[in-house]
Write a protein that holds these residues in place. Structure first.
Motif, PDB file in Angstrom:
ATOM      1  N   TYR A 155      44.705  31.632  30.650  1.00 15.35           N
ATOM      2  CA  TYR A 155      45.170  32.294  31.875  1.00 15.35           C
ATOM      3  C   TYR A 155      46.094  31.321  32.598  1.00 15.35           C
ATOM      4  CZ  TYR A 155      41.787  35.897  30.853  1.00 15.35           C
ATOM      5  OH  TYR A 155      41.106  36.921  30.243  1.00 15.35           O
ATOM      6  N   PRO A 156      47.295  31.117  32.032  1.00 19.05           N
ATOM      7  CA  PRO A 156      48.185  30.075  32.553  1.00 19.05           C
ATOM      8  C   PRO A 156      48.629  30.308  33.994  1.00 19.05           C
ATOM      9  CG  PRO A 156      49.345  31.501  31.001  1.00 19.05           C
ATOM     10  CD  PRO A 156      47.899  31.839  30.900  1.00 19.05           C
ATOM     11  N   LEU A 157      48.628  31.559  34.436  1.00 14.33           N
ATOM     12  CA  LEU A 157      49.025  31.822  35.821  1.00 14.33           C
ATOM     13  C   LEU A 157      48.077  31.125  36.797  1.00 14.33           C
ATOM     14  CD1 LEU A 157      49.780  35.651  35.492  1.00 14.33           C
ATOM     15  CD2 LEU A 157      51.403  33.748  35.373  1.00 14.33           C
TER      16      LEU A 157
ATOM     17  N   THR B 192      44.057  40.494  24.617  1.00  8.92           N
ATOM     18  CA  THR B 192      43.332  41.223  25.666  1.00  8.92           C
ATOM     19  C   THR B 192      42.974  40.258  26.795  1.00  8.92           C
ATOM     20  OG1 THR B 192      42.411  42.749  24.031  1.00  8.92           O
ATOM     21  CG2 THR B 192      41.330  42.650  26.191  1.00  8.92           C
ATOM     22  N   LYS B 193      43.332  40.620  28.037  1.00  4.07           N
ATOM     23  CA  LYS B 193      43.132  39.718  29.169  1.00  4.07           C
ATOM     24  C   LYS B 193      42.167  40.250  30.217  1.00  4.07           C
ATOM     25  CE  LYS B 193      45.558  36.198  27.940  1.00  4.07           C
ATOM     26  NZ  LYS B 193      46.594  35.613  28.806  1.00  4.07           N
ATOM     27  N   ALA B 194      41.703  41.484  30.088  1.00  3.87           N
ATOM     28  CA  ALA B 194      40.749  42.014  31.066  1.00  3.87           C
ATOM     29  C   ALA B 194      40.049  43.226  30.487  1.00  3.87           C
ATOM     30  CB  ALA B 194      41.445  42.395  32.369  1.00  3.87           C
ATOM     31  N   ILE B 195      38.803  43.437  30.938  1.00  2.36           N
ATOM     32  CA  ILE B 195      38.079  44.682  30.696  1.00  2.36           C
ATOM     33  C   ILE B 195      37.912  45.361  32.054  1.00  2.36           C
ATOM     34  CG2 ILE B 195      35.892  45.716  29.963  1.00  2.36           C
ATOM     35  CD1 ILE B 195      35.604  43.458  27.956  1.00  2.36           C
ATOM     36  N   TYR B 196      38.157  46.664  32.075  1.00  3.19           N
ATOM     37  CA  TYR B 196      38.150  47.420  33.337  1.00  3.19           C
ATOM     38  C   TYR B 196      37.177  48.588  33.241  1.00  3.19           C
ATOM     39  CZ  TYR B 196      39.805  50.342  37.181  1.00  3.19           C
ATOM     40  OH  TYR B 196      39.865  51.110  38.323  1.00  3.19           O
ATOM     41  N   THR B 197      36.443  48.836  34.324  1.00  3.07           N
ATOM     42  CA  THR B 197      35.548  49.994  34.377  1.00  3.07           C
ATOM     43  C   THR B 197      35.299  50.403  35.820  1.00  3.07           C
ATOM     44  OG1 THR B 197      33.489  50.907  33.470  1.00  3.07           O
ATOM     45  CG2 THR B 197      33.367  48.708  34.437  1.00  3.07           C
TER      46      THR B 197
ATOM     47  N   GLY C 248      34.451  34.521  42.006  1.00  2.00           N
ATOM     48  CA  GLY C 248      34.448  33.074  42.068  1.00  2.00           C
ATOM     49  C   GLY C 248      33.665  32.376  40.985  1.00  2.00           C
ATOM     50  N   ARG C 249      33.229  33.112  39.938  1.00  5.61           N
ATOM     51  CA  ARG C 249      32.356  32.505  38.931  1.00  5.61           C
ATOM     52  C   ARG C 249      32.971  32.436  37.534  1.00  5.61           C
ATOM     53  NH1 ARG C 249      26.941  35.866  40.286  1.00  5.61           N
ATOM     54  NH2 ARG C 249      28.499  37.511  40.202  1.00  5.61           N
ATOM     55  N   PHE C 250      34.070  33.138  37.317  1.00  3.53           N
ATOM     56  CA  PHE C 250      34.666  33.111  35.978  1.00  3.53           C
ATOM     57  C   PHE C 250      35.297  31.739  35.742  1.00  3.53           C
ATOM     58  CE2 PHE C 250      37.830  33.885  32.685  1.00  3.53           C
ATOM     59  CZ  PHE C 250      37.096  34.636  31.783  1.00  3.53           C
ATOM     60  N   ASP C 251      35.026  31.139  34.586  1.00  6.16           N
ATOM     61  CA  ASP C 251      35.548  29.809  34.268  1.00  6.16           C
ATOM     62  C   ASP C 251      36.902  29.962  33.591  1.00  6.16           C
ATOM     63  OD1 ASP C 251      36.028  27.188  33.573  1.00  6.16           O
ATOM     64  OD2 ASP C 251      33.931  26.778  33.050  1.00  6.16           O
ATOM     65  N   TRP C 252      37.955  29.938  34.386  1.00  7.19           N
ATOM     66  CA  TRP C 252      39.305  30.189  33.880  1.00  7.19           C
ATOM     67  C   TRP C 252      39.761  29.098  32.920  1.00  7.19           C
ATOM     68  CZ3 TRP C 252      40.620  34.951  34.994  1.00  7.19           C
ATOM     69  CH2 TRP C 252      40.108  35.553  36.160  1.00  7.19           C
ATOM     70  N   ALA C 253      39.269  27.898  33.109  1.00  6.83           N
ATOM     71  CA  ALA C 253      39.715  26.785  32.273  1.00  6.83           C
ATOM     72  C   ALA C 253      38.955  26.710  30.952  1.00  6.83           C
ATOM     73  CB  ALA C 253      39.556  25.469  33.033  1.00  6.83           C
ATOM     74  N   ALA C 254      37.693  27.121  30.934  1.00  5.08           N
ATOM     75  CA  ALA C 254      36.853  26.929  29.751  1.00  5.08           C
ATOM     76  C   ALA C 254      36.976  28.048  28.729  1.00  5.08           C
ATOM     77  CB  ALA C 254      35.390  26.784  30.166  1.00  5.08           C
ATOM     78  N   THR C 255      37.416  29.223  29.141  1.00  3.03           N
ATOM     79  CA  THR C 255      37.482  30.347  28.214  1.00  3.03           C
ATOM     80  C   THR C 255      38.491  30.085  27.099  1.00  3.03           C
ATOM     81  OG1 THR C 255      37.952  32.720  28.004  1.00  3.03           O
ATOM     82  CG2 THR C 255      39.176  31.525  29.684  1.00  3.03           C
ATOM     83  N   SER C 256      38.235  30.679  25.938  1.00  4.12           N
ATOM     84  CA  SER C 256      39.139  30.494  24.799  1.00  4.12           C
ATOM     85  C   SER C 256      40.462  31.210  24.999  1.00  4.12           C
ATOM     86  CB  SER C 256      38.466  31.005  23.520  1.00  4.12           C
ATOM     87  OG  SER C 256      38.130  32.382  23.659  1.00  4.12           O
ATOM     88  N   ARG C 257      40.509  32.179  25.909  1.00  2.46           N
ATOM     89  CA  ARG C 257      41.758  32.882  26.223  1.00  2.46           C
ATOM     90  C   ARG C 257      42.455  32.156  27.373  1.00  2.46           C
ATOM     91  NH1 ARG C 257      41.305  38.244  23.895  1.00  2.46           N
ATOM     92  NH2 ARG C 257      39.301  38.241  22.835  1.00  2.46           N
TER      93      ARG C 257
END
Length: 420
Positions: free
Chosen positions: A226-228, A138-143, A215-224
């Motif tokens: 996001y190579p893109l 799972t790569k995103a939650i949408y609402t 601008g606040r999500f930590d793309w590098a630190a998350t366990s999932r």
């Protein structure tokens, strides 16, 4: 009104002009290299960006409190670009169940062809349901902040807690609320999308969409992974995250999704968008004032079976509506007339001020029958679970005189009464 403004270099024009140019001249050989390397923010080609559209982008980013925005050709293009920047073929998205019918169709048809699957959560307060829906891929939650058509407002902060717990970005469609009523980043969202055709523009004259990076999500630190965003796109180049930091996601959307797929916004429609934004607060006040008055009035009419407007005290979501919106839950909501589909037909055909058409967020009021239009392709059991019934009608309340709108609704209800 002022974000993104620039004085015309030649004539001092107060209103940013429409830049009708497909491409842009490089100052030098090295300038071209710098632009393609992302070292310069000057435009390359209008498929990626345009000076007129940049005004709209800066205004929307400012309104939402984001780091950057990207405008595209429609709201559906915005949702598609936002999510395809996060999920690749074989990966997965989780969405709340009550969302716009067209988005459900997008997820079930085109996203399925792209190899991206979507599952739905019906009860956002049920941790077990979230745990069952969220997978390793799972790569995103949408609402949506205010789902269309039932005005069943969503507790964004609650979903943000789930997203943070799993290290997943939360993508929120804020079309109906607009940043005037609620700013999702302040409640924990990571990415915001808009069908800016609607309330941001307000006039219904041009189609557009927008993606805003928090601008606040930590793309590098998350366990999932996001190579893109975190891996170098080519040997010798830094990753988007290394090069752009808090605007990395927006830059990736612009360069690697919008530029590749091509849902670019016409600068003429970009001009219409940033002109419409200037009156957003004035229009939203009138939209909400009319809507609350109409919702209250509808509850008193004998031909009306029910009204789905969270701003009403009797609505089960009223406490949340008060807490997050001050009871001002926008101007798109549903109500149900007696007589089922025949009652809906009689009501709709009796109107002359409300326009019978798809679309929301116009200065003009509109009416639609979801069961036979936006939800016509869904199975009967799904529509029943979503609360889409034969007698339900969706209103998008405009800014006309309230007396004129009530008189028009009364004419429609009179036709319903004659069916009895």
């Amino acid at each position: 009104m002022h974000a993104g403004d620039y004085a015309d270099q030649n004539r001092g024009a107060r209103v940013p002009p429409i830049t009708l140019s497909a491409g842009y001249v490089f100052d030098s050989f090295d300038d071209g290299v710098a632009r393609f390397a992302g070292e310069s923010q000057e435009p390359i080609y209008s498929r990626q960006g345009n000076p007129t559209n940049a005004v709209a982008e800066q205004r929307i980013a400012s309104l939402e409190g984001g780091t950057a925005a990207v405008v595209v050709s429609s709201g559906q293009a915005a949702i598609t670009a936002a999510l395809l920047a996060l999920a690749e073929s074989g990966e997965h998205i989780v969405s709340t169940a009550s969302i716009y019918g067209g988005t459900r169709i997008l997820f079930g048809r085109s996203f399925r062809r792209f190899g991206v699957s979507v599952d739905y959560v019906w009860n956002i307060d049920d941790d077990a349901e979230w745990e069952q829906a969220i997978r390793p891929e799972t790569k995103a939650i949408y609402t949506e902040t205010i789902p269309n058509p039932r005005n069943d407002v969503v507790d964004i902060a609650r979903i943000a807690e789930v997203a943070r717990r799993h290290g997943i970005p939360l993508v929120v469609d804020n079309t109906v609320a607009t940043p005037y009523l609620l700013r999702p980043f302040e409640h924990g969202a990571d990415i915001v999308v808009h069908s800016s055709t609607k309330f941001l523009s307000g006039h219904g004259a041009g189609v557009s969409g927008a993606i805003v990076d928090g601008g606040r999500f930590d793309w590098a630190a998350t366990s999932r992974r996001y190579p893109l965003l975190t891996d170098p796109p080519r040997p010798g180049a830094g990753s988007y995250l290394d090069r752009f930091g808090p605007t990395a996601y927006a830059q990736y959307v612009r360069e690697a999704v919008v530029n590749d797929i091509g849902p670019s916004l016409s600068p003429f429609n970009g001009f219409l968008l940033h002109q419409g934004i200037e009156t957003l607060s004035l229009r939203m006040d009138r939209h909400v004032e009319n809507s609350l008055a109409i919702a209250r009035w509808l509850t008193e009419q004998p031909e009306v079976v029910g009204v789905d407007y969270a701003g009403l005290p009797e609505n089960p979501l009223h406490e949340l509506a008060q807490r997050h919106y001050g009871g001002r839950t926008g101007s798109v909501f549903a109500f149900t007339v007696a007589g089922g589909i025949e009652g809906a037909r009689a009501f709709s055909d009796g109107l002359s001020v409300f326009s019978r058409m798809t679309g929301i967020g116009d200065t003009r009021s509109m009416v639609l029958h979801p069961l036979t239009t936006t939800h016509a392709s869904f199975p009967a059991e799904l529509n029943a679970r979503l609360g889409i019934t034969p007698g339900m009608l969706r209103l998008s309340v405009g800014i006309e005189s309230l007396d004129d709108l009530l008189a028009d609704l009364r004419r429609g209800l009179d036709r319903v009464a004659r069916l009895a």
